[in-house]
Scaffold this active site. Structure first.
Site, PDB file in Angstrom:
ATOM      1  N   PRO A 162       0.814  -1.209   0.000  1.00 16.72           N
ATOM      2  CG  PRO A 162      -0.816  -1.586   1.598  1.00 16.72           C
ATOM      3  CD  PRO A 162       0.494  -2.109   1.118  1.00 16.72           C
ATOM      4  CD  GLU A 163       2.208   3.253  -3.810  1.00 11.90           C
ATOM      5  OE1 GLU A 163       2.983   4.212  -3.759  1.00 11.90           O
ATOM      6  OE2 GLU A 163       2.515   2.159  -4.319  1.00 11.90           O
TER       7      GLU A 163
ATOM      8  CE  LYS B  52       4.938   2.778   1.406  1.00 12.33           C
ATOM      9  NZ  LYS B  52       5.618   1.843   0.507  1.00 12.33           N
TER      10      LYS B  52
ATOM     11  NE  ARG C 234       8.997  -3.073  -2.547  1.00 13.84           N
ATOM     12  CZ  ARG C 234       9.972  -2.801  -1.697  1.00 13.84           C
ATOM     13  NH1 ARG C 234      11.113  -2.314  -2.146  1.00 13.84           N
ATOM     14  NH2 ARG C 234       9.818  -2.996  -0.409  1.00 13.84           N
TER      15      ARG C 234
END
Length: 264
Positions: free
Chosen positions: A2-3, A51, A250
């Protein structure tokens, strides 16, 4: 992963559901806190930090959670069926008379003194969506290691907190450089513009149900997830490759025509 804008929205939902009410049910399903009982304590607030999520509870306690790749908090009303996943994936349940918050697949869940929150989030750089946002410090942090690849530096939460893999790819596209370009090779003024762009994008998306970096409804992202479709600017097929330090790779997207710099 998640950002920062996603975590901000999760914090808002949790705060709206829980803050100001006493807990009528609590269940922390991790061995270390299995006997902890928060029932009867009032939830004071739920605050995002980068985050991370900090649920502050009466009595000087904070429930710290991090979603990482697969975690989520779901909010349910009385009688509503829980649908965030199978029961064995539930890590936390916090409920009051009106709502129940269920944490699924939370890889980080710890109960600590509120005065000790720095042990969980003190290492973070300026929060792009927080009251401590400091663009000058964020830029200084990014430039600390001029040999480091831009994409890796942007993801390092110690530099600035809130950028995830999507924003990493999108910001590099907007800067017209590849994520593998060393920070020290960025054109003059680009680090400052990158930091400003990151803040602008997260602020613009903090309350949106669907994230957009393009301003378009039909095509919301410039490059992330678009390989091998054409670049929205030049029509060249977008490319994809993994980027990381060897321990965590990633997926990374870029346009080979619009972005200059080294590539895999």
């Amino acid at each position: 992963m998640p950002e920062g804008d996603t975590v901000h929205q999760a914090a808002h939902r949790l705060h709206t559901a829980l803050a100001g009410s006493a807990l009528t049910h609590s269940d922390l399903r991790v061995p270390k806190y299995a006997t902890a009982d928060l029932t009867g304590r009032t939830v004071l607030d739920v605050t995002p930090r980068g985050k991370h999520l900090l649920t502050r509870i009466e009595g000087g306690l904070t429930l710290h959670s991090h979603l990482r790749m697969d975690g989520s908090w779901k909010i349910y009303t009385p009688g509503e069926r829980w649908g965030g996943g199978p029961g064995h994936q539930i890590r936390a349940v916090l409920g009051n008379d009106h709502h129940t918050a269920v944490g699924y697949r939370l890889p980080v869940l710890e109960l600590l003194r509120t005065t000790d929150e720095h042990k969980a989030v003190g290492h973070l750089g300026p929060d792009l969506l927080g009251p401590d946002w400091d663009p000058a410090l964020a830029t200084e942090n990014l430039l600390r290691d001029p040999t480091r690849q831009l994409g890796e530096a942007l993801l390092d939460q110690r530099n600035l907190a809130g950028i995830g893999n999507i924003y990493k790819s999108e910001l590099c596209f907007l800067a017209a450089v590849t994520p593998w370009l060393p920070i020290g090779d960025l054109p003059e003024g680009t680090p400052e513009r990158l930091v400003k762009a990151a803040h602008r994008l997260l602020e613009a998306n903090r309350d949106r149900p669907a994230r957009s970096t393009t301003g378009r409804r039909d095509q919301r992202l410039y490059v992330y997830g678009r390989a091998p479709r054409p670049c929205l600017r030049c029509g060249t097929p977008v490319r994809r490759a993994d980027q990381g330090d060897g321990s965590r790779e990633r997926p990374t997207y870029w346009c080979p025509r619009c972005q200059s710099g080294p590539t895999p």
